[in-house]
Motif scaffolding. Structure first.
Motif, short mmCIF file in Angstrom:
data_model
loop_
_atom_site.label_atom_id
_atom_site.label_comp_id
_atom_site.label_asym_id
_atom_site.label_seq_id
_atom_site.Cartn_x
_atom_site.Cartn_y
_atom_site.Cartn_z
N ILE A 14 59.70 42.51 -15.26
CA ILE A 14 60.65 41.41 -15.09
C ILE A 14 60.92 41.06 -13.63
CG2 ILE A 14 61.80 42.03 -17.24
CD1 ILE A 14 64.15 43.06 -15.55
N ILE A 15 60.55 41.96 -12.71
CA ILE A 15 60.72 41.66 -11.30
C ILE A 15 59.66 40.64 -10.89
CG2 ILE A 15 60.64 42.61 -8.96
CD1 ILE A 15 61.60 45.25 -10.08
N PRO A 16 60.03 39.56 -10.18
CA PRO A 16 59.05 38.55 -9.75
C PRO A 16 57.86 39.19 -9.04
CG PRO A 16 61.28 37.80 -9.29
CD PRO A 16 61.40 39.24 -9.75
N SER A 17 56.70 38.58 -9.21
CA SER A 17 55.46 39.15 -8.68
C SER A 17 55.46 39.32 -7.17
CB SER A 17 54.26 38.28 -9.10
OG SER A 17 54.42 36.95 -8.63
N LYS A 76 58.00 40.32 -5.46
CA LYS A 76 59.02 41.30 -5.10
C LYS A 76 58.63 42.67 -5.68
CE LYS A 76 61.70 38.02 -3.43
NZ LYS A 76 62.00 37.87 -1.98
N THR A 77 59.24 43.71 -5.15
CA THR A 77 58.97 45.07 -5.62
C THR A 77 60.21 45.74 -6.18
OG1 THR A 77 57.29 45.28 -3.87
CG2 THR A 77 58.02 47.32 -4.94
N TRP A 78 61.38 45.30 -5.72
CA TRP A 78 62.63 45.94 -6.07
C TRP A 78 63.63 44.96 -6.68
CZ3 TRP A 78 63.17 51.20 -5.17
CH2 TRP A 78 62.20 51.77 -4.32
N LEU A 79 64.56 45.51 -7.47
CA LEU A 79 65.66 44.73 -8.02
C LEU A 79 66.96 45.39 -7.56
CD1 LEU A 79 66.78 42.52 -9.93
CD2 LEU A 79 66.71 44.24 -11.76
N SER A 132 62.94 41.33 2.13
CA SER A 132 61.90 40.43 1.63
C SER A 132 61.26 40.92 0.34
CB SER A 132 60.81 40.24 2.69
OG SER A 132 60.20 41.49 3.01
N GLU A 133 61.46 42.21 0.02
CA GLU A 133 60.86 42.79 -1.17
C GLU A 133 61.85 42.95 -2.31
OE1 GLU A 133 58.90 46.41 -0.26
OE2 GLU A 133 57.83 45.62 1.48
N VAL A 134 63.10 42.50 -2.09
CA VAL A 134 64.17 42.75 -3.06
C VAL A 134 64.57 41.49 -3.81
CG1 VAL A 134 66.54 43.56 -3.37
CG2 VAL A 134 65.06 44.64 -1.66
N ALA A 135 64.58 41.58 -5.14
CA ALA A 135 65.04 40.49 -6.00
C ALA A 135 66.47 40.79 -6.46
CB ALA A 135 64.12 40.33 -7.20
N ASP A 171 67.17 36.04 -9.71
CA ASP A 171 65.72 35.78 -9.67
C ASP A 171 65.02 36.15 -10.96
OD1 ASP A 171 65.86 35.06 -6.90
OD2 ASP A 171 65.94 37.19 -6.40
N ILE A 172 65.77 36.75 -11.89
CA ILE A 172 65.18 37.22 -13.14
C ILE A 172 65.27 36.15 -14.22
CG2 ILE A 172 65.26 39.00 -14.92
CD1 ILE A 172 64.47 39.98 -12.13
#
Length: 298
Positions: A126-129, A131-134, A270-273, A277-278
């Motif tokens: 479910i995390i955007p492609s 991004k790596t983290w929620l 930059s890597e965090v959603a 964003d979900i």
């Protein structure tokens, strides 16, 4: 039975982790006091490594097991961060639930104060492609570490209350390069709930009957008075309609490398959603039911 186990395991996310309870009259063995030793560990960018294994069975049938490993970072007054990777095994309990795909995949959680960053596991799809983290506000600080064992060695009030119920001690062997003494005892969930505000919140739904449930515990304390291992075991009854089923919950946590250098930082922005964003809602991670949750459903 499979439906019953699934219901138990999916009861919701467990809570992450008063005056000291006086020792009962039968406690003739003086308990250890690792609380003071722990306070001496509170130094900037120092910490401890922990490994925790938890198992649950319902009516003798395996229902859940989990293993968590990682580092806990201290500051001058306590825990400030943690970086833990959890591997859950729900078997095929949720194989038909599309929202829970990836449930058995490793999930890493970095907690900084009261904010958690999760990656992998149930959140992997479910995390955007890009991004790596929620980022997930937890509402609970890293000091609430304790998971599903109900004995939190980082909670001074609760730890003192547990040790006050010591019944015996003996040679614990060598752990983490130091000789240890193992302390054994048992505490009721009512006593545990009264030990600290955090435990009172976690066990808020206990009724009079459930409060009598006994948690058996063991603590391995080194010569330096630092806890090297804690195990717990509790059995309580789940009542559903005309059925009465026993659930057994055991935990085993080990602590190594006390005082080692630990520096945990939040993932790059930059890597965090965020939840915004979900696409859709953020799923809740099924976990072991707590006694408080059990009491609410019995």
């Amino acid at each position: 039975m499979r439906r019953m186990i699934a219901t138990v395991a999916c009861a919701g996310a467990a809570a992450l982790m008063a005056p000291t309870i006086a020792a009962p009259a039968y406690a003739q063995t003086r308990a250890a006091d690792p609380v003071s030793a722990l306070a001496k560990q509170f130094k900037v960018k120092r910490g401890v490594h922990m490994t925790s294994a938890t198992k649950m069975s319902v009516a003798g049938m395996p229902g859940f097991k989990s293993r968590t490993e990682g580092d806990v970072q201290f500051g001058r007054s306590g825990i400030v961060a943690s970086d833990l990777t959890t591997r859950n095994d729900f078997g095929n309990l949720f194989e038909d639930d599309e929202d829970l795909q990836g449930l058995n995949e490793p999930m890493r959680t970095i907690t900084i104060n009261k904010t958690a960053y999760v990656s992998g596991g149930i959140f992997g799809d479910i995390i955007p492609s890009d991004k790596t983290w929620l980022r997930v506000p937890t509402g609970a600080s890293a000091t609430s570490l304790g998971g599903d064992q109900f004995v939190n060695v980082f909670n001074a009030r609760s730890l003192r209350a547990v040790l006050a119920t010591t019944k015996a001690k003996g040679n614990g062997g060598t752990l983490d390069g130091t000789r240890t003494t193992v302390y054994r005892g048992s505490i009721t969930l009512k006593q545990l709930a009264a030990s600290s505000p955090a435990m009172k919140k976690q066990l808020a739904d206990l009724d009079a009957k459930s409060g009598k449930t006994v948690l058996n515990w063991k603590l391995w304390v080194g010569a330096d008075q630092l806890v090297r291992r804690v195990t717990t075991a509790v059995t309580f009854t789940i009542k559903s309609k005309k059925m009465s089923i026993d659930m057994d919950l055991t935990g085993d946590t080990k602590f190594t490398k006390w005082g080692s250098k630990v520096s945990i930082t939040a993932p790059p922005a930059s890597e965090v959603a965020t939840s915004a964003d979900i696409d859709g809602s953020v799923p809740e991670v099924p976990t072991i039911i707590t006694p408080g949750m059990m009491a609410a459903k019995s």
